[in-house]
Design an enzyme around this catalytic site. Sequence first.
Site, PDB file in Angstrom:
ATOM      1  N   GLU A 143      -5.891  -0.648  -6.662  1.00 20.38           N
ATOM      2  CA  GLU A 143      -4.609  -0.366  -6.005  1.00 20.38           C
ATOM      3  C   GLU A 143      -3.530  -1.336  -6.489  1.00 20.38           C
ATOM      4  O   GLU A 143      -3.746  -2.547  -6.509  1.00 20.38           O
ATOM      5  CB  GLU A 143      -4.786  -0.494  -4.488  1.00 20.38           C
ATOM      6  CG  GLU A 143      -3.524  -0.250  -3.686  1.00 20.38           C
ATOM      7  CD  GLU A 143      -3.720  -0.512  -2.194  1.00 20.38           C
ATOM      8  OE1 GLU A 143      -2.848  -0.112  -1.412  1.00 20.38           O
ATOM      9  OE2 GLU A 143      -4.749  -1.114  -1.818  1.00 20.38           O
ATOM     10  N   LYS A 162      -0.953   8.106  -1.963  1.00 24.95           N
ATOM     11  CA  LYS A 162      -1.549   7.848  -0.648  1.00 24.95           C
ATOM     12  C   LYS A 162      -0.786   8.584   0.438  1.00 24.95           C
ATOM     13  O   LYS A 162       0.448   8.529   0.499  1.00 24.95           O
ATOM     14  CB  LYS A 162      -1.548   6.342  -0.368  1.00 24.95           C
ATOM     15  CG  LYS A 162      -2.288   5.948   0.904  1.00 24.95           C
ATOM     16  CD  LYS A 162      -2.343   4.438   1.054  1.00 24.95           C
ATOM     17  CE  LYS A 162      -3.186   4.029   2.259  1.00 24.95           C
ATOM     18  NZ  LYS A 162      -3.263   2.565   2.412  1.00 24.95           N
ATOM     19  N   CYS A 165      -7.320   2.607  -0.407  1.00 28.39           N
ATOM     20  CA  CYS A 165      -7.603   1.570   0.587  1.00 28.39           C
ATOM     21  C   CYS A 165      -8.053   2.155   1.914  1.00 28.39           C
ATOM     22  O   CYS A 165      -9.115   2.731   2.032  1.00 28.39           O
ATOM     23  CB  CYS A 165      -6.379   0.655   0.737  1.00 28.39           C
ATOM     24  SG  CYS A 165      -6.762  -0.906   1.574  1.00 28.39           S
TER      25      CYS A 165
END
Length: 516
Positions: free
Chosen positions: A279, A339, A391
């Site tokens: 990330e 995301k 994440c």
Amino acid sequence: MLNAAGGAGCDPSSPTATSPMRILILLLAAALAGAFTLFAFAPYRLFWLMPLCLAALVELLQREPRRAFWLGYAWGLGAYVSNFRWIYDSLHDVAGLPAWIAAPLVLLLPAYLALYPGLASWLACRIDPRPGVRWLLAFPAAWELGEWLRGWVMTGFPWGAAGYSQITESPLAGYAPLGGIHLVNYLVALSAAALAMLARAGMRQRIGILIAAALAWGSGVWLRDIEWTTPAGKPITVALAQGNIAQELKWSPENLENSLLTYYRQVAMTRADLMILPETALPLFLDDLPSGYLSMMRGEASRAGMALASGIPRRTDDGRGYLNSVVALSDPKMPYYAKDHLVPFGEFVPLPGLIGWIYQHMDMPLSGFTRGGADQPPLTLAGQKVAFNVCYEDSFGEELIGPASRAGMLANVSNLAWFGKSEAMSQHLQLSQARSLETGRYMLRATNNGMTAIIRPDGEISAVAAPFTAQVLTGFAQSRQGLTPYMRFGNLPVVLGCGALLLLALLLGWRRRGQH
């Protein structure tokens, strides 16, 4: 206050008055039982401790049902303060928030989350606090519904749910492909309720409880041996980069060249079919990368015959926002995944007019991301369809069902440098293991500083990189096809089933009162 919120009338035989000292001791005992759940989760993985800690709460509830809410709340507060103590590391040590602000904020999330075990305890005692059939129906169902709501209300925070402690060492982990982590939650709570009943039950009841427990846990062992999905195509070699860039340096202009060189060198030295960088590995917007850097990365990947994907911030198409994205750098069209489930307070600021002042004291760049949108297609890399999540997104099992059903493998990119040398990265690895089990697919985890890992479809770890080291983890992965029962039906059967069990417990109570 305690009487008002504790479900008065649950147990007519309870004493009408209880000394404040006794109440305090009971609340402290509940909080201590909750705090010990820390050791049930990774990295300690003492899975058997979770039913014991929950059974301790059940025992306290049956001793003092009029204080059910507060006992459940104390248990939850102890559990969540203990399990999420890394919040202080991220707020104070990394984000630079002063201790006088960080310390109270650490308690805010556990104080909110503890409402759910409090309400579940109150509801179970309201139905019937006495050990027996109605308690076995009510308590586990109420507990699981509380866990489900905790993972949904206000964007949800399911981290630390009881079921995760069973992944993957416990026989109960075998139920994850069947009904997801929520079915495992329910079975942990049922085991705890049954365990607490053993002390009060007669011999015949004890035998029945032990037989039922042996069947439930033994069936989990049998379920673990079922291969719910099948291989598709040939295995590929994968490489997962771990740059180990300290969070305080990650966004520093002075460290930019070092960060870019670290990942360039890792790409240049790697030979694999697919390589994934973590990330925001490249700490610039995609269109701000130095001239020629992207060509250099593509050139190295091309020479190795390697597909390359990296976490990197990307501006939205209209230029008004920015995305926490994973971009297929080796593809000239540069398709990406952005995301969608953002972290409150970390990636977007709720109620900015009320709490925006706090961010003036914090070193937290890019705290205003835009959602990527649901139903994004998987990325095609090295001939494989890979469903990415970023994440915190792998905390939400049901949200990964759609992407996983369209892909052959899963990949998670994370930056856990926010949480220092705490249990957070091991706990997060356990979440990814649960997602592999639920979907029957490989999970490739590329993280900044740990735990970078390759997880098999059965949830077991195939390979893991040592945390806090700069290295490239290599291994094999293979696409899978087919759907697990959980992928077909999601959380709905467990949620509806728990609702039905609560209704049955209520009906049995009404029937008993009618007979008298």
